[in-house]
Design a protein around this motif. Structure first.
Motif, PDB file in Angstrom:
ATOM      1  N   CYS A  22      56.258  45.575   7.896  1.00 11.55           N
ATOM      2  CA  CYS A  22      55.606  44.267   8.111  1.00 11.55           C
ATOM      3  C   CYS A  22      54.177  44.433   8.623  1.00 11.55           C
ATOM      4  O   CYS A  22      53.536  43.437   8.965  1.00 11.55           O
ATOM      5  N   ASP A  23      53.705  45.664   8.735  1.00 16.21           N
ATOM      6  CA  ASP A  23      52.344  45.910   9.202  1.00 16.21           C
ATOM      7  C   ASP A  23      52.110  45.268  10.582  1.00 16.21           C
ATOM      8  O   ASP A  23      51.163  44.511  10.784  1.00 16.21           O
ATOM      9  N   LEU A  24      52.993  45.575  11.516  1.00 13.16           N
ATOM     10  CA  LEU A  24      52.931  44.908  12.823  1.00 13.16           C
ATOM     11  C   LEU A  24      51.992  45.568  13.830  1.00 13.16           C
ATOM     12  O   LEU A  24      51.684  44.978  14.856  1.00 13.16           O
ATOM     13  N   GLY A  25      51.591  46.788  13.593  1.00 19.52           N
ATOM     14  CA  GLY A  25      50.738  47.456  14.578  1.00 19.52           C
ATOM     15  C   GLY A  25      51.468  47.614  15.904  1.00 19.52           C
ATOM     16  O   GLY A  25      50.963  47.215  16.956  1.00 19.52           O
ATOM     17  N   LEU A  26      52.672  48.177  15.841  1.00 19.72           N
ATOM     18  CA  LEU A  26      53.543  48.266  17.028  1.00 19.72           C
ATOM     19  C   LEU A  26      53.369  49.594  17.753  1.00 19.72           C
ATOM     20  O   LEU A  26      53.339  50.655  17.136  1.00 19.72           O
ATOM     21  N   GLU A  27      53.242  49.489  19.088  1.00 21.69           N
ATOM     22  CA  GLU A  27      53.224  50.707  19.922  1.00 21.69           C
ATOM     23  C   GLU A  27      54.264  50.575  21.029  1.00 21.69           C
ATOM     24  O   GLU A  27      54.599  49.466  21.432  1.00 21.69           O
ATOM     25  N   MET A  58      47.509  41.660   8.900  1.00 18.32           N
ATOM     26  CA  MET A  58      48.276  42.422   9.899  1.00 18.32           C
ATOM     27  C   MET A  58      48.357  41.643  11.217  1.00 18.32           C
ATOM     28  O   MET A  58      47.414  40.991  11.636  1.00 18.32           O
ATOM     29  N   THR A  59      49.537  41.707  11.822  1.00 14.13           N
ATOM     30  CA  THR A  59      49.737  41.121  13.148  1.00 14.13           C
ATOM     31  C   THR A  59      48.853  41.856  14.152  1.00 14.13           C
ATOM     32  O   THR A  59      48.784  43.087  14.119  1.00 14.13           O
ATOM     33  N   ALA A  60      48.154  41.066  15.015  1.00 10.54           N
ATOM     34  CA  ALA A  60      47.381  41.724  16.082  1.00 10.54           C
ATOM     35  C   ALA A  60      48.363  42.582  16.861  1.00 10.54           C
ATOM     36  O   ALA A  60      49.446  42.117  17.198  1.00 10.54           O
ATOM     37  N   GLY A  61      47.998  43.826  17.132  1.00  9.31           N
ATOM     38  CA  GLY A  61      48.952  44.813  17.652  1.00  9.31           C
ATOM     39  C   GLY A  61      49.842  44.323  18.786  1.00  9.31           C
ATOM     40  O   GLY A  61      49.440  43.485  19.578  1.00  9.31           O
ATOM     41  N   ILE A  62      51.043  44.856  18.832  1.00 13.58           N
ATOM     42  CA  ILE A  62      51.909  44.566  19.979  1.00 13.58           C
ATOM     43  C   ILE A  62      52.349  45.880  20.635  1.00 13.58           C
ATOM     44  O   ILE A  62      52.604  46.866  19.959  1.00 13.58           O
ATOM     45  N   THR A  63      52.412  45.825  21.939  1.00 12.17           N
ATOM     46  CA  THR A  63      52.887  46.970  22.699  1.00 12.17           C
ATOM     47  C   THR A  63      54.150  46.553  23.444  1.00 12.17           C
ATOM     48  O   THR A  63      54.142  45.540  24.152  1.00 12.17           O
ATOM     49  N   LEU A  64      55.216  47.324  23.245  1.00  8.39           N
ATOM     50  CA  LEU A  64      56.470  47.030  23.931  1.00  8.39           C
ATOM     51  C   LEU A  64      56.777  48.123  24.948  1.00  8.39           C
ATOM     52  O   LEU A  64      56.636  49.314  24.651  1.00  8.39           O
ATOM     53  N   ALA A  65      57.187  47.708  26.144  1.00  8.96           N
ATOM     54  CA  ALA A  65      57.686  48.671  27.129  1.00  8.96           C
ATOM     55  C   ALA A  65      59.142  48.974  26.773  1.00  8.96           C
ATOM     56  O   ALA A  65      59.931  48.045  26.599  1.00  8.96           O
ATOM     57  N   LEU A  66      59.475  50.246  26.640  1.00 11.74           N
ATOM     58  CA  LEU A  66      60.856  50.637  26.306  1.00 11.74           C
ATOM     59  C   LEU A  66      61.424  51.394  27.497  1.00 11.74           C
ATOM     60  O   LEU A  66      60.930  52.466  27.868  1.00 11.74           O
ATOM     61  N   LEU A  67      62.470  50.829  28.102  1.00 12.33           N
ATOM     62  CA  LEU A  67      63.069  51.411  29.303  1.00 12.33           C
ATOM     63  C   LEU A  67      64.513  51.790  28.966  1.00 12.33           C
ATOM     64  O   LEU A  67      65.403  50.939  28.947  1.00 12.33           O
ATOM     65  N   PRO A  68      64.774  53.071  28.647  1.00  9.88           N
ATOM     66  CA  PRO A  68      66.082  53.452  28.082  1.00  9.88           C
ATOM     67  C   PRO A  68      67.296  53.239  28.985  1.00  9.88           C
ATOM     68  O   PRO A  68      68.370  52.913  28.501  1.00  9.88           O
ATOM     69  N   ALA A  77      63.874  53.137  16.611  1.00  8.99           N
ATOM     70  CA  ALA A  77      63.762  53.571  15.207  1.00  8.99           C
ATOM     71  C   ALA A  77      63.739  52.367  14.262  1.00  8.99           C
ATOM     72  O   ALA A  77      62.938  52.314  13.319  1.00  8.99           O
ATOM     73  N   VAL A  78      64.589  51.370  14.538  1.00 13.44           N
ATOM     74  CA  VAL A  78      64.623  50.175  13.684  1.00 13.44           C
ATOM     75  C   VAL A  78      63.310  49.396  13.824  1.00 13.44           C
ATOM     76  O   VAL A  78      62.719  48.950  12.828  1.00 13.44           O
ATOM     77  N   LEU A  79      62.833  49.255  15.056  1.00  9.35           N
ATOM     78  CA  LEU A  79      61.580  48.518  15.267  1.00  9.35           C
ATOM     79  C   LEU A  79      60.405  49.224  14.591  1.00  9.35           C
ATOM     80  O   LEU A  79      59.530  48.575  13.995  1.00  9.35           O
ATOM     81  N   GLU A  80      60.376  50.546  14.672  1.00  9.46           N
ATOM     82  CA  GLU A  80      59.276  51.276  14.034  1.00  9.46           C
ATOM     83  C   GLU A  80      59.317  51.101  12.515  1.00  9.46           C
ATOM     84  O   GLU A  80      58.282  50.917  11.867  1.00  9.46           O
ATOM     85  N   ALA A  81      60.535  51.114  11.972  1.00 12.38           N
ATOM     86  CA  ALA A  81      60.661  50.949  10.516  1.00 12.38           C
ATOM     87  C   ALA A  81      60.213  49.554  10.083  1.00 12.38           C
ATOM     88  O   ALA A  81      59.467  49.397   9.111  1.00 12.38           O
ATOM     89  N   VAL A  82      60.652  48.536  10.817  1.00 12.03           N
ATOM     90  CA  VAL A  82      60.273  47.177  10.414  1.00 12.03           C
ATOM     91  C   VAL A  82      58.778  46.953  10.652  1.00 12.03           C
ATOM     92  O   VAL A  82      58.114  46.230   9.895  1.00 12.03           O
ATOM     93  N   ALA A  83      58.236  47.587  11.685  1.00  8.77           N
ATOM     94  CA  ALA A  83      56.799  47.439  11.969  1.00  8.77           C
ATOM     95  C   ALA A  83      55.970  48.011  10.826  1.00  8.77           C
ATOM     96  O   ALA A  83      54.953  47.441  10.430  1.00  8.77           O
ATOM     97  N   THR A  84      56.420  49.145  10.289  1.00 10.37           N
ATOM     98  CA  THR A  84      55.694  49.742   9.160  1.00 10.37           C
ATOM     99  C   THR A  84      55.749  48.799   7.957  1.00 10.37           C
ATOM    100  O   THR A  84      54.729  48.520   7.324  1.00 10.37           O
TER     101      THR A  84
END
Ligand code: ATP
Length: 363
Positions: A34-39, A1-11, A25-32
């Protein structure tokens, strides 16, 4: 698993919330997959933030963006903001300047199945200097680069430095080395002999150090004609801030639509995904905005993070998003109205998510 990444999302404003939600939604799907540990840290900017706390770009947003591994910025309606003294700060300019996101990479390429208005297939990248030039909010240490000595006289200062011109050219040459090996510097040194003259002095010095890369120069006005005539002639276009802004809109529209136009702002320590276009108030809230621009920008951000960390999982996630975008855009029934379709943003996004196919890790 990729060491977790946190992205700031500014709509952001206008269509910003719609295309940001699609991108998330696309990033969350690909993170699941690819096991990216995305927040995500989702933070309000723009007109919503102005109403809540009196500023379109609260200082806490900059702090959060600095702490995160990357930023996804939705488009903003900065033309509608009040003066800076009344809280109207352009989040895009603030982030670019204060995080030193000096390189704005703006790809423009045709997609299979979408007839480009220019009638030709092409694939180029505009590398735009992002921290100086004719941008009043960026060029000065103190004060504003636009001012009015009298009510009938307005002046603007354009800053061109050796440091910024050299580093943006080096970025362009590094990119060209990974592509088709050609850089075109765009300028107006025949008129702006001192400022664009300095820019060209820097691009020529970098070119001399990289004889393996083909290098040529065009004057900005002729460049617009050459781009329309044959965009396939160009690989990497290296230029100053405002020429890059204008040329990249032209190139993206020649490729199909501004709604397809991804971009990445990057520096030594931070990167920010941002669509090339503005907040498109004419179509905001209708559910028809094309989210491909910001989704593609997010893929560029994952690739940047992957290169920085030497993490193949992030590169595979980026490739999966880009492949799904190409596949969905090739189907006329899935396209949004800006490229001749009837699909809504949500249908398009669902199709991209359904099309995500991640390659297995290389052994
Ligand atoms: P700015 O000055 O911030 O660049 P603008 O208002 O001049 O913004 P855009 O908001 O970029 O211009 O819009 C230009 C045109 O492109 C509009 O007609 C808009 O509807 C269209 N457009 C921009 N982005 C998209 C998108 N993602 N999907 C569909 N159409 C878009």
């Amino acid at each position: 698993m990729t060491a977790g990444i946190t992205l700031a999302l500014l709509p952001g404003d206008g269509i910003g919330p719609e295309i940001s939600a699609a991108t998330r939604a696309v990033l969350e799907a690909v993170a699941t997959r690819c096991d990216l540990g995305l927040e995500f840290r989702e933070l309000e900017i723009g007109l919503a933030a102005l109403e809540q706390c009196g500023s379109t770009f609260p200082e806490a947003v900059l702090d959060a963006a600095r702490e995160c591994d990357g930023i996804v910025l939705g488009p903003v309606s900065h033309n509608d903001y009040p003066a800076r003294e009344r809280g109207g700060l352009n989040p895009s300019g603030e982030l670019r300047k204060r995080l030193d996101l000096y390189a704005n990479l703006r790809p423009a390429r045709t997609f299979p199945g979408i007839d480009p208005p220019c009638g030709k297939e092409f694939d180029l990248v505009v590398v735009r200097e992002n921290t100086e030039g004719f941008y009043a909010d960026r060029s000065m240490h103190l004060g504003n680069g636009e001012f009015m000595p009298t009510p009938d006289l307005a002046l603007a200062v354009r800053k061109i430095s050796r440091h910024a011109s050299t580093r943006i050219t080096e970025r362009a040459f590094a990119l060209a080395a990974a592509r088709r090996g050609k850089v075109t510097a765009v300028h107006k040194a025949n008129v702006l002999r001192v400022s664009d003259g300095l820019f060209l002095e820097c691009t020529r010095a970098v070119a001399a150090a990289h004889p393996e890369i083909e290098y040529d120069e065009r004057i900005i006005d002729a460049m617009c004609a050459h781009l329309v005539r044959d965009p396939a002639e160009f690989d990497v276009i290296c230029t100053t801030n405002m020429y890059g802004d204008i040329l990249s809109d032209l190139a993206s529209e020649l490729a199909g639509s501004l709604g397809l136009a991804a971009s990445l702002n990057s520096g030594a320590d931070h990167a920010m995904a941002q669509a090339q276009h503005g907040s498109a108030p004419d179509i905001a809230g209708q559910g028809i905005a094309n989210p491909a621009s910001l989704i593609g920008s997010a893929a560029m951000l994952l690739r940047w993070l992957g290169e920085r960390r030497g993490d193949d999982g992030l590169a595979r996630a980026a490739s999966a998003i880009e492949a799904a975008l190409r596949q969905v855009l090739a189907e006329p029934a899935r396209r949004t109205p800006d490229i001749g379709g009837t699909a809504g943003s949500a249908d398009f996004t669902d199709a991209v998510i359904a099309g995500l196919a991640v390659d297995p890790p290389q052994t």
